[in-house]
Design a protein around this motif. Sequence first.
Motif, PDB file in Angstrom:
ATOM      1  N   GLU A 212      71.288 -77.658  68.925  1.00  0.00           N
ATOM      2  CA  GLU A 212      71.477 -76.307  68.395  1.00  0.00           C
ATOM      3  C   GLU A 212      70.709 -76.069  67.097  1.00  0.00           C
ATOM      4  O   GLU A 212      70.530 -74.916  66.689  1.00  0.00           O
ATOM      5  CB  GLU A 212      72.968 -76.047  68.144  1.00  0.00           C
ATOM      6  CG  GLU A 212      73.826 -76.003  69.390  1.00  0.00           C
ATOM      7  CD  GLU A 212      75.296 -75.813  69.066  1.00  0.00           C
ATOM      8  OE1 GLU A 212      75.851 -74.752  69.421  1.00  0.00           O
ATOM      9  OE2 GLU A 212      75.886 -76.723  68.449  1.00  0.00           O
ATOM     10  N   LEU A 213      70.257 -77.132  66.448  1.00  0.00           N
ATOM     11  CA  LEU A 213      69.655 -76.990  65.124  1.00  0.00           C
ATOM     12  C   LEU A 213      68.414 -76.097  65.089  1.00  0.00           C
ATOM     13  O   LEU A 213      68.221 -75.351  64.121  1.00  0.00           O
ATOM     14  CB  LEU A 213      69.320 -78.377  64.555  1.00  0.00           C
ATOM     15  CG  LEU A 213      70.529 -79.245  64.204  1.00  0.00           C
ATOM     16  CD1 LEU A 213      70.082 -80.623  63.730  1.00  0.00           C
ATOM     17  CD2 LEU A 213      71.388 -78.579  63.133  1.00  0.00           C
ATOM     18  N   PRO A 214      67.530 -76.116  66.127  1.00  0.00           N
ATOM     19  CA  PRO A 214      66.354 -75.236  66.047  1.00  0.00           C
ATOM     20  C   PRO A 214      66.706 -73.747  66.043  1.00  0.00           C
ATOM     21  O   PRO A 214      65.868 -72.917  65.679  1.00  0.00           O
ATOM     22  CB  PRO A 214      65.560 -75.599  67.309  1.00  0.00           C
ATOM     23  CG  PRO A 214      66.005 -76.977  67.643  1.00  0.00           C
ATOM     24  CD  PRO A 214      67.458 -77.019  67.273  1.00  0.00           C
ATOM     25  N   TYR A 215      67.913 -73.415  66.447  1.00  0.00           N
ATOM     26  CA  TYR A 215      68.315 -72.011  66.533  1.00  0.00           C
ATOM     27  C   TYR A 215      69.234 -71.616  65.380  1.00  0.00           C
ATOM     28  O   TYR A 215      69.653 -70.458  65.280  1.00  0.00           O
ATOM     29  CB  TYR A 215      69.013 -71.757  67.869  1.00  0.00           C
ATOM     30  CG  TYR A 215      68.257 -72.359  69.027  1.00  0.00           C
ATOM     31  CD1 TYR A 215      67.061 -71.804  69.478  1.00  0.00           C
ATOM     32  CD2 TYR A 215      68.693 -73.533  69.645  1.00  0.00           C
ATOM     33  CE1 TYR A 215      66.337 -72.376  70.516  1.00  0.00           C
ATOM     34  CE2 TYR A 215      67.976 -74.109  70.681  1.00  0.00           C
ATOM     35  CZ  TYR A 215      66.808 -73.528  71.109  1.00  0.00           C
ATOM     36  OH  TYR A 215      66.089 -74.104  72.125  1.00  0.00           O
ATOM     37  N   ALA A 216      69.543 -72.573  64.525  1.00  0.00           N
ATOM     38  CA  ALA A 216      70.421 -72.288  63.389  1.00  0.00           C
ATOM     39  C   ALA A 216      69.682 -71.464  62.346  1.00  0.00           C
ATOM     40  O   ALA A 216      68.467 -71.598  62.164  1.00  0.00           O
ATOM     41  CB  ALA A 216      70.910 -73.597  62.771  1.00  0.00           C
ATOM     42  N   THR A 217      70.399 -70.605  61.671  1.00  0.00           N
ATOM     43  CA  THR A 217      69.830 -69.803  60.590  1.00  0.00           C
ATOM     44  C   THR A 217      70.787 -69.798  59.403  1.00  0.00           C
ATOM     45  O   THR A 217      71.989 -70.022  59.548  1.00  0.00           O
ATOM     46  CB  THR A 217      69.581 -68.345  61.018  1.00  0.00           C
ATOM     47  OG1 THR A 217      70.831 -67.747  61.395  1.00  0.00           O
ATOM     48  CG2 THR A 217      68.599 -68.268  62.178  1.00  0.00           C
TER      49      THR A 217
END
Length: 242
Positions: free
Chosen positions: A121-126
Amino acid sequence: MPAFTADLHNHTPHISSDYRGSSDTTPRQIVEAALDAGIDVYAVTDHFSCGFVPGLILAAEQVAAETGRSLFVVPGTELRVRFGDDEAHITALFPQQGYATATTALFGMLGFSDELLSPHELPYATIERDPVRVARIIDSLGGIAVVAHADRVFGDYRLVDSPLFERLLAEDTVLAVDMLHARDGEYRLAACDVSLIGCSDSHCLEEIGRRRTLLAMPELSFDALRRALARRATVHLGTMPC
């Protein structure tokens, strides 16, 4: 002064959902691929994580001891930052000594905890922050703030077309802006104290070094890297299509 070739934005199989190569890719394979591509300075910048850094540093040391070929590994992380209707990707680079403490402090100051998300999920975290303030925090922790792929198109949005980009250019703690297309950025950065650099944003072995930057540095060290970027002593070298 010697010149070294740097690629300051790269991803690893640590976050398999963001990696286009084999999930079995090893740190040594990455080190050897970077060296084979002519890279001297390699920054690892997985999204909100430095989990692959220890393995890369160790692999670089082993390759250097065995072959005499040296790759200077720079720990880093990519931050996806939203601010109103704008979004900027900021890469935070840190010296090897103390990088874990610095990134932990950075995440804490940004109110982010990677423990709340699974790795994929980290690449989509903001995070919701003013990117200018994020750059100042990175600088306060001894790091280097770089605006990543500023001219990349996300839908119908490009950071370079926003007023936020002008604010980032005027910010002293932003040392470099990475452009996919150097010529598009030259006129924008000509009057600013910001280095225009090229980074591969690699997501597999074959992409390492497809865009890179030539830096005049007296030695391979983090302080020398900072000084080179602060001098705007950079030459963009694009070697492969985006």
